[in-house]
Design an enzyme around this catalytic site. Structure first.
Site, short mmCIF file in Angstrom:
data_model
loop_
_atom_site.label_atom_id
_atom_site.label_comp_id
_atom_site.label_asym_id
_atom_site.label_seq_id
_atom_site.Cartn_x
_atom_site.Cartn_y
_atom_site.Cartn_z
N GLU A 122 53.56 -24.11 49.98
CA GLU A 122 54.22 -25.43 49.93
C GLU A 122 53.40 -26.44 49.15
O GLU A 122 53.60 -27.65 49.29
CB GLU A 122 54.50 -25.96 51.35
CG GLU A 122 55.35 -25.06 52.22
CD GLU A 122 56.80 -24.83 51.74
OE1 GLU A 122 57.17 -25.38 50.70
OE2 GLU A 122 57.51 -24.06 52.41
N HIS B 298 52.69 -30.15 57.68
CA HIS B 298 53.96 -29.45 57.87
C HIS B 298 53.84 -28.53 59.07
O HIS B 298 52.92 -27.71 59.14
CB HIS B 298 54.30 -28.64 56.61
CG HIS B 298 55.45 -27.69 56.78
ND1 HIS B 298 56.68 -28.08 57.27
CD2 HIS B 298 55.56 -26.37 56.52
CE1 HIS B 298 57.48 -27.03 57.29
NE2 HIS B 298 56.83 -25.97 56.85
N HIS C 262 56.17 -26.24 62.29
CA HIS C 262 57.45 -25.66 62.73
C HIS C 262 57.68 -26.04 64.19
O HIS C 262 57.57 -25.20 65.09
CB HIS C 262 57.42 -24.13 62.57
CG HIS C 262 57.36 -23.67 61.15
ND1 HIS C 262 57.25 -22.34 60.79
CD2 HIS C 262 57.40 -24.37 59.98
CE1 HIS C 262 57.24 -22.24 59.47
NE2 HIS C 262 57.31 -23.45 58.95
N GLU D 17 58.75 -45.78 73.10
CA GLU D 17 57.68 -45.90 72.10
C GLU D 17 58.13 -45.46 70.70
O GLU D 17 57.50 -45.84 69.72
CB GLU D 17 56.50 -45.00 72.51
CG GLU D 17 55.72 -45.52 73.70
CD GLU D 17 54.82 -46.69 73.32
OE1 GLU D 17 53.87 -46.45 72.57
OE2 GLU D 17 55.10 -47.82 73.75
N HIS E 74 64.04 -25.51 59.84
CA HIS E 74 62.73 -25.08 59.35
C HIS E 74 61.56 -25.81 60.01
O HIS E 74 60.68 -25.19 60.57
CB HIS E 74 62.67 -25.22 57.82
CG HIS E 74 61.42 -24.71 57.20
ND1 HIS E 74 61.38 -24.06 56.00
CD2 HIS E 74 60.13 -24.73 57.62
CE1 HIS E 74 60.15 -23.70 55.72
NE2 HIS E 74 59.37 -24.11 56.69
O1 2HA Z 1 53.30 -21.47 55.27
O2 2HA Z 1 55.49 -22.89 56.71
O3 2HA Z 1 57.17 -23.41 54.77
C1 2HA Z 1 54.51 -21.03 55.70
C2 2HA Z 1 55.46 -22.14 55.77
C3 2HA Z 1 56.36 -22.30 54.63
ZN ZN Z 2 57.33 -23.93 56.94
#
Ligand code: 2HA
Ligand code: ZN
Length: 283
Positions: free
Chosen positions: A116, A140, A142, A170, A211
């Site tokens: 990414e 990032h 998940h 909040e 995602h």
């Molecule tokens: O690194 O999260 O979006 C793996 C991921 C790709």
């Molecule tokens: Zn990801």
């Protein structure tokens, strides 16, 4: 100075490990990058590899020319960052055009930065510009409950912002600007990075439907705290919806206006719509 002894590296590792322990990083899921300060680079520069080859970033980020980043490696597991940081992390330098990078430290067993990287760098470029250089972290993850909501809520900034705000008093104080939503797209390339970075012009958090999320922030604490607050609100919403989805009471648009006055924040009226047939953001 040893790279691993730097404060920013320690903070980075601790934040990554917190995310792992909260269950946001199955397998190699998620990635993290930090735009390193000049004096932090200077303190470790004698540890850098001088003979690395240049690779294309896959996007053009002239606003980041010459910058250095600490970045998680592609295919690496967050679970292993604390155990083996030198294999899981690397420091990259961008060239004078912001089109290529080279690895100056880390990825000890051979490796490259996260898949990414285009999204991370496009976001960093926007955030460096709109925050006068203050924001340095792109994260990032998940997050389970945010992902779950992206299957059942309309994918608009208005609906996600309002529903998350309602779940904890909040929330509008922590993210008064709201959250952005990118519909499902193929991850790992420039196109999704461009869509995300457009939303980063006005938001500090952007949801990737089905995602995960991207958050931006000034410090490790603020960035992690933002992700954590959003995911906590999402978890409450998932529970409320699981209890039959009938709210007996909620935080109302007028409550939000009162909150904004009390906390001296600005909440866009776009998010304070009256609920009805029409889905805001779809016009
Ligand atoms: O690194 O999260 O979006 C793996 C991921 C790709
Ligand atoms: Zn990801």
């Amino acid at each position: 100075m040893r790279v691993l002894e730097s404060r920013f590296v320690q903070d980075f590792i601790n934040m990554a490990d917190d995310g792992w322990r909260l269950g946001w990083h199955e397998r190699n899921g998620g990635n993290l990058s930090y735009r390193i300060k000049e004096h932090e680079v200077a303190a470790i520069a004698d540890r850098f590899n001088d003979h690395a080859e240049w690779h294309p970033i896959g996007a053009s980020v002239p606003g980041l020319a010459g910058e250095y980043f600490l970045v998680t490696g592609t295919g690496k597991y967050f679970r292993n960052i604390k155990v083996d940081p030198e294999a899981s992390l690397g420091i990259i330098e961008l060239d004078e055009k912001g089109e290529n990078y080279r690895v100056r430290w880390g990825y000890a067993e051979g490796g490259l930065p996260t898949s990414e990287l285009p999204t991370h760098l496009l976001n960093h470029e926007v955030k460096k510009r709109v925050t006068d250089g203050k924001h340095r972290i792109i994260y990032h993850a998940h997050c389970t409950n945010v992902i779950a909501l992206s299957f059942v809520l309309p994918l608009t900034d208005e609906v996600f912002t309002r529903e998350l705000w309602e779940m904890a008093t909040e929330c509008p104080v922590v993210f008064p600007e709201g959250v952005g939503v990118v519909p499902w797209m193929v991850p790992g390339g420039r196109a999704i990075g461009v869509e995300t970075s457009k939303l980063m012009e006005k938001y500090n958090a952007v949801i990737w439907a089905m995602h995960g999320i991207f958050c931006s922030g000034e410090t490790f604490d603020l960035t992690f705290g933002l992700m954590h607050t959003i995911e906590k609100a999402a978890e409450i919403l998932v529970k409320v919806m699981s209890m039959g989805h009938r709210k007996a009471q909620t935080i109302t648009p007028q409550n939000f206006r009162d909150l904004a006055e009390g906390f001296h924040i600005t909440l866009d009226e776009r998010f304070l719509y009256e609920k009805g047939e029409h889905i805001p953001g779809t016009e």
